[in-house]
Design a protein around this motif. Structure first.
Motif, PDB file in Angstrom:
ATOM      1  N   LYS A  78     -16.635  -6.683 -38.990  1.00 21.74           N
ATOM      2  CA  LYS A  78     -17.469  -7.824 -40.274  1.00 21.74           C
ATOM      3  C   LYS A  78     -18.763  -6.416 -40.103  1.00 21.74           C
ATOM      4  N   ALA A  79     -19.236  -6.275 -41.875  1.00 20.86           N
ATOM      5  CA  ALA A  79     -20.155  -5.356 -42.025  1.00 20.86           C
ATOM      6  C   ALA A  79     -20.734  -6.166 -43.369  1.00 20.86           C
ATOM      7  N   LEU A  80     -22.298  -5.785 -42.949  1.00 21.52           N
ATOM      8  CA  LEU A  80     -23.285  -6.249 -44.008  1.00 21.52           C
ATOM      9  C   LEU A  80     -23.827  -4.806 -43.968  1.00 21.52           C
ATOM     10  N   SER A  81     -23.919  -4.437 -45.397  1.00 20.08           N
ATOM     11  CA  SER A  81     -25.373  -2.790 -45.669  1.00 20.08           C
ATOM     12  C   SER A  81     -25.490  -3.571 -47.233  1.00 20.08           C
ATOM     13  N   GLY A  82     -26.295  -2.714 -47.222  1.00 14.88           N
ATOM     14  CA  GLY A  82     -26.968  -2.207 -48.619  1.00 14.88           C
ATOM     15  C   GLY A  82     -28.902  -1.567 -48.754  1.00 14.88           C
ATOM     16  N   ASN A  83     -29.788  -1.461 -49.418  1.00 11.69           N
ATOM     17  CA  ASN A  83     -30.337  -0.932 -50.094  1.00 11.69           C
ATOM     18  C   ASN A  83     -31.463  -2.014 -51.194  1.00 11.69           C
ATOM     19  N   LEU A  84     -33.152  -1.411 -50.512  1.00 10.72           N
ATOM     20  CA  LEU A  84     -33.635  -2.338 -51.627  1.00 10.72           C
ATOM     21  C   LEU A  84     -34.819  -0.964 -52.440  1.00 10.72           C
ATOM     22  N   GLY A  85     -35.066  -0.919 -53.009  1.00 11.62           N
ATOM     23  CA  GLY A  85     -35.477  -0.174 -53.573  1.00 11.62           C
ATOM     24  C   GLY A  85     -37.014  -0.802 -54.931  1.00 11.62           C
ATOM     25  N   MET A  86     -37.872   0.474 -54.960  1.00  9.10           N
ATOM     26  CA  MET A  86     -38.567   0.067 -55.828  1.00  9.10           C
ATOM     27  C   MET A  86     -39.353   2.140 -56.468  1.00  9.10           C
ATOM     28  N   ASP A  87     -39.748   2.428 -58.021  1.00  7.60           N
ATOM     29  CA  ASP A  87     -40.308   3.332 -58.720  1.00  7.60           C
ATOM     30  C   ASP A  87     -41.232   3.691 -59.020  1.00  7.60           C
ATOM     31  N   TYR A  88     -42.038   3.210 -59.503  1.00 11.44           N
ATOM     32  CA  TYR A  88     -44.026   2.836 -59.789  1.00 11.44           C
ATOM     33  C   TYR A  88     -44.030   4.560 -60.143  1.00 11.44           C
TER      34      TYR A  88
ATOM     35  N   ASN B  71     -13.202  -3.564 -26.277  1.00  9.49           N
ATOM     36  CA  ASN B  71     -14.850  -3.628 -25.734  1.00  9.49           C
ATOM     37  C   ASN B  71     -14.835  -4.314 -27.640  1.00  9.49           C
ATOM     38  N   SER B  72     -16.632  -4.860 -27.484  1.00  8.62           N
ATOM     39  CA  SER B  72     -16.889  -5.330 -28.769  1.00  8.62           C
ATOM     40  C   SER B  72     -18.059  -4.082 -29.061  1.00  8.62           C
ATOM     41  N   GLU B  73     -18.216  -4.097 -30.114  1.00  8.02           N
ATOM     42  CA  GLU B  73     -19.529  -3.308 -30.897  1.00  8.02           C
ATOM     43  C   GLU B  73     -20.861  -3.570 -31.696  1.00  8.02           C
ATOM     44  N   LEU B  74     -21.611  -3.418 -31.471  1.00 13.50           N
ATOM     45  CA  LEU B  74     -22.396  -3.863 -32.325  1.00 13.50           C
ATOM     46  C   LEU B  74     -23.420  -2.779 -32.909  1.00 13.50           C
ATOM     47  N   ALA B  75     -23.275  -2.318 -33.813  1.00 14.93           N
ATOM     48  CA  ALA B  75     -24.022  -0.914 -34.577  1.00 14.93           C
ATOM     49  C   ALA B  75     -25.218  -1.293 -35.381  1.00 14.93           C
ATOM     50  N   LYS B  76     -26.315  -0.910 -35.543  1.00 18.52           N
ATOM     51  CA  LYS B  76     -27.172  -1.092 -36.886  1.00 18.52           C
ATOM     52  C   LYS B  76     -27.857  -0.361 -36.950  1.00 18.52           C
ATOM     53  N   TYR B  77     -28.584  -0.047 -38.132  1.00 19.74           N
ATOM     54  CA  TYR B  77     -28.717   1.228 -39.198  1.00 19.74           C
ATOM     55  C   TYR B  77     -29.965   0.544 -39.752  1.00 19.74           C
ATOM     56  N   VAL B  78     -30.826   1.345 -39.793  1.00 20.04           N
ATOM     57  CA  VAL B  78     -31.615   1.278 -40.698  1.00 20.04           C
ATOM     58  C   VAL B  78     -32.479   2.906 -41.173  1.00 20.04           C
ATOM     59  N   ASN B  79     -33.034   3.061 -42.485  1.00 19.92           N
ATOM     60  CA  ASN B  79     -33.593   4.207 -42.681  1.00 19.92           C
ATOM     61  C   ASN B  79     -34.688   3.526 -44.337  1.00 19.92           C
ATOM     62  N   ALA B  80     -35.816   4.429 -44.413  1.00 17.79           N
ATOM     63  CA  ALA B  80     -36.325   4.349 -44.884  1.00 17.79           C
ATOM     64  C   ALA B  80     -37.289   5.784 -45.594  1.00 17.79           C
ATOM     65  N   ASP B  81     -37.337   5.618 -47.234  1.00 16.95           N
ATOM     66  CA  ASP B  81     -37.723   7.066 -47.290  1.00 16.95           C
ATOM     67  C   ASP B  81     -39.630   6.682 -48.655  1.00 16.95           C
TER      68      ASP B  81
ATOM     69  N   GLY C 216     -41.688   6.018 -54.811  1.00 19.64           N
ATOM     70  CA  GLY C 216     -40.995   5.592 -54.834  1.00 19.64           C
ATOM     71  C   GLY C 216     -40.386   5.343 -53.841  1.00 19.64           C
ATOM     72  N   PHE C 217     -39.884   4.223 -53.756  1.00 17.41           N
ATOM     73  CA  PHE C 217     -39.682   3.790 -51.732  1.00 17.41           C
ATOM     74  C   PHE C 217     -38.373   2.999 -51.703  1.00 17.41           C
ATOM     75  N   VAL C 218     -37.536   3.096 -51.327  1.00 16.56           N
ATOM     76  CA  VAL C 218     -35.915   2.258 -50.399  1.00 16.56           C
ATOM     77  C   VAL C 218     -35.739   2.416 -49.348  1.00 16.56           C
ATOM     78  N   VAL C 219     -35.370   1.586 -48.700  1.00 18.80           N
ATOM     79  CA  VAL C 219     -34.722   1.236 -47.646  1.00 18.80           C
ATOM     80  C   VAL C 219     -33.151   0.580 -47.635  1.00 18.80           C
ATOM     81  N   ASP C 220     -32.532   1.242 -46.915  1.00 22.01           N
ATOM     82  CA  ASP C 220     -31.386   0.827 -46.492  1.00 22.01           C
ATOM     83  C   ASP C 220     -30.706   0.734 -45.413  1.00 22.01           C
TER      84      ASP C 220
ATOM     85  N   ARG D 115     -34.700   8.039 -58.341  1.00 20.65           N
ATOM     86  CA  ARG D 115     -34.938   6.956 -57.354  1.00 20.65           C
ATOM     87  C   ARG D 115     -35.968   8.732 -56.469  1.00 20.65           C
ATOM     88  N   VAL D 116     -35.831   7.686 -55.458  1.00 19.04           N
ATOM     89  CA  VAL D 116     -36.434   8.569 -54.258  1.00 19.04           C
ATOM     90  C   VAL D 116     -35.489  10.167 -53.691  1.00 19.04           C
TER      91      VAL D 116
END
Length: 804
Positions: free
Chosen positions: A302-312, A359-369, A321-325, A801-802
């Motif tokens: 099961k996977a969830l991904s995306g981003n949210l950003g703003m340019d002004y 085995n079970s794997e739980l991976a989390k990733y977050v990036n901010a620019d 510009g600011f964006v979070v993945d 974009r950023v």
């Protein structure tokens, strides 16, 4: 007083000099508010023949040098403005000013899209306009696979002209593992992709470690205030059914742009691996049994991904510009792996191991620019400040049980049982400042920048063995490791547009790297400084014939997963490790490129790689198969790349890519020499036929073929993959796609590796390479007329974009 003959001669001489004289024609393109307009196509005609064409720069400037005296016509065209043309007589240097009137965007968007060339050649990159490539593509991953010189392979491999690549989204590096990156790209609707930039030889503005080349995916943005977005549902039938949902949206209101996307998927798939370990390949060895291992895996993800950003845009000169993945993956995997021990003399089964585990794997990733860009004056001087940080965290829990049985025995005996736990954490932070200084109306440009990067990669694996009544720690297998990396970089590049046909770019990058590798057994510090020169020369023989030369030097550092020393077991006889003491590899590349009619690409390449990082399978002292990373060889490659994109009929889109070359490998693995010369050929074809008069239906087929070749001492056997699709558009908003991947079930990876007197044969298939997929996509756009939107024409690219 001169005679009549002398007078005639003087007059003829003056006329001749006048006719042979060359002048400069300059054009400045402005909007109704007298703001410069970038990317206006300005064309110079002699009678009805096209002489020269060029795009206006950020100052709205176009300059035609070396123009012969005579009468001409100049015309302009742009997606947002009415065309304009004028007649002129050139007898001296000429300066013109075009003031363009805005036109209705809903009409011009259709007209300009039809005229866009498939490939635009820039000084250091190709720009691919993918409007005709999204038919049959459900997401950005599919669009890449249908683009010139790019190939994708399930579950997570992307290649550029057969080599490694770094992927960017709107100029931002996707700093995530390959599996997470593939899931991220599959969450972006194909309809959202505007164009793709391809850099086969990145310049000094980019990090020295670009994995070979760069692919920059640029998404669409509103041409006026309002909404732009889409929703997509997809289902794929493998052995089990898989589903995904994605949605993207972008909102623009005067100076503010908000954007984002989300993807959620539920996957259930299988993979099969077969290995045969022949210890008697070169000479009989009656004391050691050969091994045949089958590894069957079943995974639920099961996977969830995306981003949210703003340019002004604060004003015409400054933007923020600011964006979070983000990405989250939760996977459970089970493994069944029998191992047959075979008599080297008769081939009969001596004994059997049967390993089962999970085995079970739980991976989390977050990036901010975060980006701030300011234009210093009207000439185009600008400063850019950018900082980014990301965190990747993964936790694995696994166990493996192995039972042993003699061939003649009646029951299974306990052999081993163990469990492990692996928490892994990666922190990364970068900050950079870039300065751009153009002068003489853009004929010259100097780019300079500084960058700092810091990474912390740590993990702590624990092994426990079963003693008959409970688990007890395995001190030999359990260990902790730490990898620290600091990179200090400075770069400069110089661009000179000698004329509309000739320009060149020179660059130099300086990087100092400091690393610390520490585990329970040893600790090593390393420091190295490198210079990376590069050069680009571009010459347009004609609008349809363009030549370029590029030289670049690059560094490939080991990935953060390559330096992970922990053992990842598939069976008790097969495991994988990285190497915390890997050294970076260095690559030098020379490239000559010919572009024909903005549709076809031909390249001749020579590259030399030192300390090449690759994967090898060896036999450890216990007779187990050990898959490991290492600096095993150097390589030299002479290659030819061609990408043919003919348009035989308006309703038929076709692409043929060919990569061929000669490779020499020299090195060693575990003391066993590598001295291999090999040829390789890879070919692919993408074709789509549009049946508009009947049902607005697109039908197509994709074919990918790899001929046999060697990689180090591993022989890679041939592979053929055939995919087919049907796509129907309903109105301007709906698209239905039906696709069948790996129609003939032939996407097997088959290799044969020689190590000492041992041959290791492997056959691997990942089920996601095949399957039947059906997807429904709905795209929407709501425009709001706003006269102020044109005031941002000069900074629209920065507002995108950023990123760069």
């Amino acid at each position: 007083m001169p005679g009549p003959k002398l007078t005639v001669l003087l007059l003829c001489s003056l006329v001749s000099q006048y006719l042979q004289a060359q002048f400069t024609v300059g054009v400045t393109v402005l909007d109704s508010l007298h703001h410069p307009i970038e990317f206006v196509t300005v064309s110079l005609f002699k009678d009805t023949a096209l002489v020269k064409t060029a795009l206006s720069d950020k100052q709205g400037r176009v300059q035609f040098s070396h123009t012969m005296a005579g009468s001409y016509r100049i015309s302009s065209s742009h997606i947002n403005y009415l065309p304009q043309d004028t007649l002129l007589t050139v007898s001296k240097h000429v300066e013109l000013k075009f003031v363009l009137a805005a036109q209705d965007k809903s009409l011009t968007a259709v007209a300009v899209t039809a005229r866009k060339p498939l490939i635009e050649r820039k000084t250091d990159r190709f720009v691919v306009n993918v409007a005709k490539r999204i038919a049959g593509a459900a997401n950005a991953w599919d669009v890449l696979g249908k683009s010139p010189m790019i190939s994708v392979k399930e579950p997570s491999t992307i290649a550029l002209a057969g080599s490694g690549v770094m992927v960017q989204l709107n100029g931002r590096i996707l700093k995530m593992p390959a599996e997470a990156q593939a899931a991220y790209l599959k969450g972006i609707s194909a309809e959202s992709v505007d164009k793709i930039e391809i850099l086969t030889t990145p310049s000094s503005e980019y990090d020295a470690d670009t994995r070979g080349g760069i692919i920059n995916i640029i998404l669409k943005k509103p041409v006026s205030d309002g909404w732009l977005g889409g929703v997509q549902l997809s289902t794929t039938q493998l052995t089990y059914n898989n589903q995904s949902f994605s949605a993207n949206a972008e909102y623009q209101q005067k100076k503010l742009t908000l954007y984002g996307f989300v993807n959620a998927s539920n996957a259930h798939f299988l993979s099969w691996q077969k290995l045969y370990n022949d210890y008697s390949f070169e000479r009989p060895n009656p004391t050691v049994s050969n091994q045949e291992i089958h590894v069957d895996r079943e995974a639920k993800e099961k996977a969830l991904s995306g981003n949210l950003g703003m340019d002004y845009a604060f004003n015409r000169n400054s933007q923020l510009g600011f964006v979070v993945d983000y990405s989250v993956r939760d996977m459970d995997r089970t493994t069944i792996a029998p191992t047959w021990f075979l008599s080297p003399a008769s081939g009969a089964i001596d004994s059997i191991n049967r390993s089962t585990g999970g085995n079970s794997e739980l991976a989390k990733y977050v990036n901010a620019d975060l980006l701030y860009k300011i234009r210093l004056d009207s000439t185009g001087q600008s400063l850019k400040f950018q900082t980014s940080g990301y965190r990747f965290k993964e936790h694995r829990d696994g166990q493996l049980n192995t039972l042993f049985k003699q061939a003649e025995g009646t029951g299974e005996l306990f052999r081993s049982r163990f469990r492990n736990m692996l928490p892994l954490s990666i922190w990364n932070y970068t900050a950079n400042v870039d300065y751009i200084y153009p002068w003489q109306r853009g004929r010259f440009q100097l780019d300079m920048g500084l960058k700092y990067g810091s990474t912390r990669n740590s993990g702590d694996i624990s092994f426990d063995n079963w003693n008959g009544s409970g688990y007890e720690p395995d001190i030999q297998e359990s260990q902790a490791f730490l990898y620290r990396e600091h990179i200090y970089a400075a770069y400069g590049s110089f661009v000179h547009k000698v004329s509309g046909r000739l320009h060149y770019k020179l660059g130099l990058r300086l990087e100092q790297t400091r690393t610390l590798n520490r585990n329970d057994a040893a600790s090593t510090e390393n420091r190295y400084t490198n210079l990376f020169p590069n050069a680009f020369v571009f010459y347009s023989l004609h609008a349809d014939h363009q030549l370029s030369y590029a030289f670049t030097s690059q560094l490939q550092r080991p990935s953060f997963f390559d330096v992970n020393p922990f053992k990842i077991y598939s069976t008790d006889r097969l495991y994988l490790t990285g190497d915390p003491f890997l050294q970076p590899s260095r690559r030098y590349r020379n490239e000559i490129t010919y572009t024909l009619q903005n549709r076809h690409i031909f390249q001749l390449i020579y590259s030399d790689t030192r300390n090449r990082i690759s994967t090898q399978t060896i036999v450890d002292p216990e007779g187990k198969l050990h898959v490991q990373k290492g600096n095993f060889s150097n390589s030299r490659v002479v290659s030819f790349v061609s990408s043919l994109n003919p348009e035989f009929f308006p309703c038929l889109t076709t692409s043929f890519d060919l990569y061929a070359g000669l490779v020499q490998y020299k090195g060693s693995v575990a003391g066993f020499p590598i001295n291999q010369q090999t040829a390789y050929v890879t070919a692919s074809m993408n074709t789509a036929a549009t049946i508009k008069p009947l049902w607005s239906l697109v039908a197509g087929v994709d074919v990918f073929e790899v001929a046999p070749f060697y990689s180090d001492n591993t022989y890679v056997k041939n592979q053929v993959i055939v995919n087919g699709f049907l796509s129907k558009r309903l109105g301007q908003s709906w698209r239905f796609t039906f696709a069948v991947n790996d129609v003939f079930h032939t996407a097997f990876d088959r290799t044969s590796t020689l190590f000492e007197q041992t041959e290791l044969r492997e056959r691997y298939y990942h089920e996601t390479s095949r399957g039947v997929r059906f997807s429904i996509a709905y795209n929407f756009q709501h425009k709001v007329k706003n006269s102020n939107i044109n005031e941002k024409a000069s900074n629209s690219e920065e507002k995108r974009r950023v990123g760069k």
